[in-house]
Design a protein around this motif. Sequence first.
Motif, mmCIF file in Angstrom:
data_model
loop_
_atom_site.group_PDB
_atom_site.id
_atom_site.type_symbol
_atom_site.label_atom_id
_atom_site.label_comp_id
_atom_site.label_asym_id
_atom_site.label_seq_id
_atom_site.Cartn_x
_atom_site.Cartn_y
_atom_site.Cartn_z
ATOM 1 N N SER A 33 77.413 -68.629 -103.569
ATOM 2 C CA SER A 33 76.045 -69.074 -103.809
ATOM 3 C C SER A 33 75.452 -69.601 -102.496
ATOM 4 O O SER A 33 76.185 -69.866 -101.539
ATOM 5 N N VAL A 69 77.260 -70.007 -96.819
ATOM 6 C CA VAL A 69 77.477 -69.631 -98.213
ATOM 7 C C VAL A 69 78.458 -70.619 -98.821
ATOM 8 O O VAL A 69 79.476 -70.963 -98.209
ATOM 9 N N ASP A 91 70.695 -65.890 -107.868
ATOM 10 C CA ASP A 91 71.083 -66.488 -106.597
ATOM 11 C C ASP A 91 72.557 -66.328 -106.254
ATOM 12 O O ASP A 91 72.931 -66.401 -105.089
ATOM 13 N N SER A 92 73.389 -66.131 -107.260
ATOM 14 C CA SER A 92 74.832 -66.126 -107.045
ATOM 15 C C SER A 92 75.402 -64.723 -107.089
ATOM 16 O O SER A 92 74.779 -63.786 -107.599
ATOM 17 N N GLN A 300 73.035 -64.296 -100.184
ATOM 18 C CA GLN A 300 72.980 -65.725 -100.476
ATOM 19 C C GLN A 300 72.399 -66.497 -99.282
ATOM 20 O O GLN A 300 71.721 -67.505 -99.446
#
Length: 363
Positions: A33, A69, A91-92, A300
Amino acid sequence: MPRRTATLLTSTLLLIGLLCAGVLIHVPYAEMSPGPTVNTLGEHDGEPVLNIKGEETYETSGHLNMTTVRVTGVSYRMNLLEAVYGWLSDDSAVVPYESLYPDDVSADQVEEQNAEEFTASQESAKVAALEELGYEVGSQTIVAAVVVDGPAEGRLHAGDAIVAVDGTEVTEPGQVADLVTEREPGEDVVFTVVPAEEAQAALEAGEELPGGTEDVTVTTEPAPDDQRAIVGIQAGVSHSFPFEIEIELADVGGPSAGLMFALGLIDRLTEDDLTDGAFVAGTGTIDAEGTVGPIGGVSQKTIAARDAGADFFLTPEENCAVAALDVPEGLTLLSVGTLDDALDALAGIREGDTSDLPRCEAR
């Protein structure tokens, strides 16, 4: 019990059961993420990220942010519910656990490797930046590490400067392994070295290696994987700089901040303001020659950059195709393959003309 009540009760119990299963069932995945970003021109935890002593530095404006990250830890095992949530998140990224933590590598080894890569990226960034600015940087090919219980243990030592192998002059680390593997396992290899203390003293003084070399004979052994001849050392490079540079950034690992460190150093050491107040973020490994290499988790990192306020993102050209698949709104991805490409990109941003700069495009 009325049928409707029974159906509702059954559905509720089934849902509870599924949720419990989702929490209790662990899956072989890890999550990536967006992590924190840090302005290489600014401070982190109250200390300048780039601490330069012994040379004039200049005021800067704007941002040159390195990006990170955040990943689930090596000892953490995701449950099914977390994995599904991660798959559905914009987002992940949920990736196979072994892609981040191979089975044959321990948690301590992962941390050690990340720390070594981060240190090496700092060193390469310093070399690339200073040579770009015309400073002279001294270098030696050295014994970077000696394998415990290997043939070279007790004979060669970390920091020894390698002048030649079997009489062939050595000018870069890659030559050492090539020359050793020309031998058959069980044969001797002669290393011509300058002991570590003398080599370091010469490097710090900006002098040539002293003439008092030593010949050290090491008997090779077969490598466990392919039976080539090895002596149990890792060759590397040691550098000396014309002034002191310290990069103060804890709790970060890996090599991907190299490009942004190099740009930050150039900005601090030149009178011209590289960004002219613009908010630029980026990522990418860098070698001593200024070549920018690919990194992991680029999607990310672009999200992290935009969340921090960046308008432009310097993207390694090998990562461009993936990064361009989902570009955060308001962020312009500029493709860079070298330090000079990145400086050209900053010049365009500074001058307000980015129309001719190479952008990342999905393929």
